[in-house]
Design an enzyme around this catalytic site. Structure first.
Site, PDB file in Angstrom:
ATOM      1  N   ASP A 109       3.458   0.047 -15.111  1.00  0.00           N
ATOM      2  CA  ASP A 109       3.108  -0.533 -16.413  1.00  0.00           C
ATOM      3  C   ASP A 109       1.873   0.214 -16.934  1.00  0.00           C
ATOM      4  O   ASP A 109       1.445   1.225 -16.360  1.00  0.00           O
ATOM      5  CB  ASP A 109       2.911  -2.052 -16.305  1.00  0.00           C
ATOM      6  CG  ASP A 109       1.657  -2.445 -15.523  1.00  0.00           C
ATOM      7  OD1 ASP A 109       0.975  -1.553 -14.974  1.00  0.00           O
ATOM      8  OD2 ASP A 109       1.357  -3.654 -15.456  1.00  0.00           O
ATOM      9  N   HIS A 110       1.306  -0.296 -18.010  1.00  0.00           N
ATOM     10  CA  HIS A 110       0.146   0.359 -18.634  1.00  0.00           C
ATOM     11  C   HIS A 110      -1.067   0.384 -17.700  1.00  0.00           C
ATOM     12  O   HIS A 110      -1.881   1.303 -17.763  1.00  0.00           O
ATOM     13  CB  HIS A 110      -0.230  -0.362 -19.925  1.00  0.00           C
ATOM     14  CG  HIS A 110      -0.515  -1.823 -19.721  1.00  0.00           C
ATOM     15  ND1 HIS A 110       0.487  -2.739 -19.453  1.00  0.00           N
ATOM     16  CD2 HIS A 110      -1.677  -2.521 -19.684  1.00  0.00           C
ATOM     17  CE1 HIS A 110      -0.045  -3.932 -19.294  1.00  0.00           C
ATOM     18  NE2 HIS A 110      -1.358  -3.835 -19.414  1.00  0.00           N
TER      19      HIS A 110
ATOM     20  N   CYS B 109       1.174  -0.858 -10.644  1.00  0.00           N
ATOM     21  CA  CYS B 109       0.669  -1.711 -11.716  1.00  0.00           C
ATOM     22  C   CYS B 109      -0.815  -1.929 -11.408  1.00  0.00           C
ATOM     23  O   CYS B 109      -1.412  -1.182 -10.624  1.00  0.00           O
ATOM     24  CB  CYS B 109       1.465  -3.009 -11.862  1.00  0.00           C
ATOM     25  SG  CYS B 109       1.381  -4.161 -10.477  1.00  0.00           S
ATOM     26  N   GLY B 110      -1.426  -2.935 -12.015  1.00  0.00           N
ATOM     27  CA  GLY B 110      -2.845  -3.128 -11.780  1.00  0.00           C
ATOM     28  C   GLY B 110      -3.160  -3.398 -10.321  1.00  0.00           C
ATOM     29  O   GLY B 110      -4.098  -2.835  -9.749  1.00  0.00           O
ATOM     30  N   THR B 111      -2.366  -4.251  -9.716  1.00  0.00           N
ATOM     31  CA  THR B 111      -2.567  -4.619  -8.309  1.00  0.00           C
ATOM     32  C   THR B 111      -1.478  -4.102  -7.381  1.00  0.00           C
ATOM     33  O   THR B 111      -1.646  -4.143  -6.156  1.00  0.00           O
ATOM     34  CB  THR B 111      -2.574  -6.151  -8.162  1.00  0.00           C
ATOM     35  OG1 THR B 111      -1.300  -6.635  -8.625  1.00  0.00           O
ATOM     36  CG2 THR B 111      -3.702  -6.786  -8.965  1.00  0.00           C
ATOM     37  N   GLY B 112      -0.360  -3.708  -7.918  1.00  0.00           N
ATOM     38  CA  GLY B 112       0.829  -3.370  -7.117  1.00  0.00           C
ATOM     39  C   GLY B 112       1.669  -4.589  -6.815  1.00  0.00           C
ATOM     40  O   GLY B 112       2.817  -4.458  -6.359  1.00  0.00           O
ATOM     41  N   ILE B 113       1.121  -5.758  -7.078  1.00  0.00           N
ATOM     42  CA  ILE B 113       1.808  -6.994  -6.664  1.00  0.00           C
ATOM     43  C   ILE B 113       2.956  -7.351  -7.619  1.00  0.00           C
ATOM     44  O   ILE B 113       4.100  -7.558  -7.193  1.00  0.00           O
ATOM     45  CB  ILE B 113       0.805  -8.153  -6.560  1.00  0.00           C
ATOM     46  CG1 ILE B 113      -0.222  -7.871  -5.462  1.00  0.00           C
ATOM     47  CG2 ILE B 113       1.534  -9.464  -6.279  1.00  0.00           C
ATOM     48  CD1 ILE B 113      -1.418  -8.833  -5.450  1.00  0.00           C
ATOM     49  N   GLY B 114       2.652  -7.427  -8.887  1.00  0.00           N
ATOM     50  CA  GLY B 114       3.677  -7.860  -9.842  1.00  0.00           C
ATOM     51  C   GLY B 114       4.890  -6.951  -9.828  1.00  0.00           C
ATOM     52  O   GLY B 114       6.045  -7.412  -9.758  1.00  0.00           O
TER      53      GLY B 114
ATOM     54  N   HIS C   8       7.887   0.019  10.470  1.00  0.00           N
ATOM     55  CA  HIS C   8       8.363  -1.315  10.839  1.00  0.00           C
ATOM     56  C   HIS C   8       9.310  -1.929   9.813  1.00  0.00           C
ATOM     57  O   HIS C   8      10.221  -2.674  10.183  1.00  0.00           O
ATOM     58  CB  HIS C   8       7.174  -2.274  11.023  1.00  0.00           C
ATOM     59  CG  HIS C   8       6.385  -1.989  12.265  1.00  0.00           C
ATOM     60  ND1 HIS C   8       5.615  -2.947  12.894  1.00  0.00           N
ATOM     61  CD2 HIS C   8       6.236  -0.855  13.000  1.00  0.00           C
ATOM     62  CE1 HIS C   8       5.021  -2.421  13.963  1.00  0.00           C
ATOM     63  NE2 HIS C   8       5.377  -1.146  14.039  1.00  0.00           N
TER      64      HIS C   8
ATOM     65  N   ARG D  81      13.667  -2.244  17.807  1.00  0.00           N
ATOM     66  CA  ARG D  81      13.545  -3.695  17.604  1.00  0.00           C
ATOM     67  C   ARG D  81      13.363  -4.058  16.135  1.00  0.00           C
ATOM     68  O   ARG D  81      13.597  -5.206  15.730  1.00  0.00           O
ATOM     69  CB  ARG D  81      12.382  -4.249  18.430  1.00  0.00           C
ATOM     70  CG  ARG D  81      11.006  -3.845  17.938  1.00  0.00           C
ATOM     71  CD  ARG D  81       9.906  -4.343  18.873  1.00  0.00           C
ATOM     72  NE  ARG D  81       8.566  -4.158  18.337  1.00  0.00           N
ATOM     73  CZ  ARG D  81       7.878  -3.014  18.352  1.00  0.00           C
ATOM     74  NH1 ARG D  81       8.428  -1.930  18.889  1.00  0.00           N
ATOM     75  NH2 ARG D  81       6.659  -2.941  17.844  1.00  0.00           N
ATOM     76  N   HIS D  82      12.939  -3.090  15.319  1.00  0.00           N
ATOM     77  CA  HIS D  82      12.701  -3.374  13.897  1.00  0.00           C
ATOM     78  C   HIS D  82      14.001  -3.390  13.086  1.00  0.00           C
ATOM     79  O   HIS D  82      14.045  -3.985  12.013  1.00  0.00           O
ATOM     80  CB  HIS D  82      11.755  -2.330  13.303  1.00  0.00           C
ATOM     81  CG  HIS D  82      10.454  -2.232  14.033  1.00  0.00           C
ATOM     82  ND1 HIS D  82       9.526  -3.254  14.045  1.00  0.00           N
ATOM     83  CD2 HIS D  82       9.941  -1.247  14.812  1.00  0.00           C
ATOM     84  CE1 HIS D  82       8.488  -2.900  14.783  1.00  0.00           C
ATOM     85  NE2 HIS D  82       8.714  -1.687  15.262  1.00  0.00           N
TER      86      HIS D  82
HETATM   87  C1  RB5 Z   1      -1.512  -6.186 -16.230  1.00  0.00           C
HETATM   88  O1  RB5 Z   1      -2.635  -6.660 -16.873  1.00  0.00           O
HETATM   89  C2  RB5 Z   1      -1.493  -6.684 -14.799  1.00  0.00           C
HETATM   90  O2  RB5 Z   1      -1.330  -8.054 -14.765  1.00  0.00           O
HETATM   91  C3  RB5 Z   1      -0.391  -6.002 -14.009  1.00  0.00           C
HETATM   92  O3  RB5 Z   1      -0.563  -4.623 -14.052  1.00  0.00           O
HETATM   93  C4  RB5 Z   1      -0.296  -6.330 -12.530  1.00  0.00           C
HETATM   94  O4  RB5 Z   1      -1.525  -6.190 -11.897  1.00  0.00           O
HETATM   95  C5  RB5 Z   1       0.403  -7.571 -12.182  1.00  0.00           C
HETATM   96  O5  RB5 Z   1       0.658  -7.834 -10.999  1.00  0.00           O
END
Ligand code: RB5
Length: 144
Positions: A11-12, A68-73, A101, A135-136
């Site tokens: 994303d941005h 993304c910002g955190t990689g999480i979303g 793993h 095992r994995h």
């Molecule tokens: C965008 O502002 C931010 O929420 C997105 O990049 C990401 O970090 C979400 O997980």
């Protein structure tokens, strides 16, 4: 190293790191399928995570990189697709273990959380490490 096609998307909030990592992949000799975004205009990370996973499920790429910002979303979006396993990594050890793993085939990174050099190291390790199997293998099969 075997040359493969790697899909990359962000994303941005991850586009600057995405572009750096695309260059790193090309420098390693890999083909890059850049699915965007382009530029820093605000977009929604699920759109790019789904596009990346769909490209991989369709056989257009063997591995992926999602930022993304955190990689999480974006990793949550990728992980909604069967056979595509994204791991958010913050250092070389998490990148290595995600391959050994979990047989992760998508590296997810957070541009707002890690520096460019650490991200490039994660990428190099992720690309160079094989799944350990053994095992994995049964555990990964249960993810399917
Ligand atoms: C965008 O502002 C931010 O929420 C997105 O990049 C990401 O970090 C979400 O997980």
């Amino acid at each position: 190293m075997t040359v493969i096609t790697v899909a990359i998307a962000s994303d941005h909030a991850g586009v600057a790191l995405k572009d750096v990592l695309a260059g790193e992949l090309r420098a390693l000799g890999h083909e890059v399928l850049d699915l965007g975004t382009k530029g820093t205009g605000s977009v929604d990370y699920p759109d790019f995570g789904h596009a990346l996973a769909e490209a991989m499920a369709a056989g257009r790429a063997e591995r992926g990189v999602a930022v993304c910002g955190t990689g999480i979303g974006i990793s949550i979006a990728v992980n909604r697709h069967a056979g595509v396993r994204a791991a958010v990594c913050h250092d070389a050890t998490s990148a290595r273990l995600a391959r050994e793993h979990n047989d992760a085939n998508v590296l997810a990174l957070g541009q707002r959380l890690i520096g460019e050099e650490v991200a490039k190291e994660c990428l190099r390790v992720f690309m160079a490490t094989d799944f350990a199997g053994g095992r994995h293998a049964g555990r990964v099969a249960k993810l399917g």
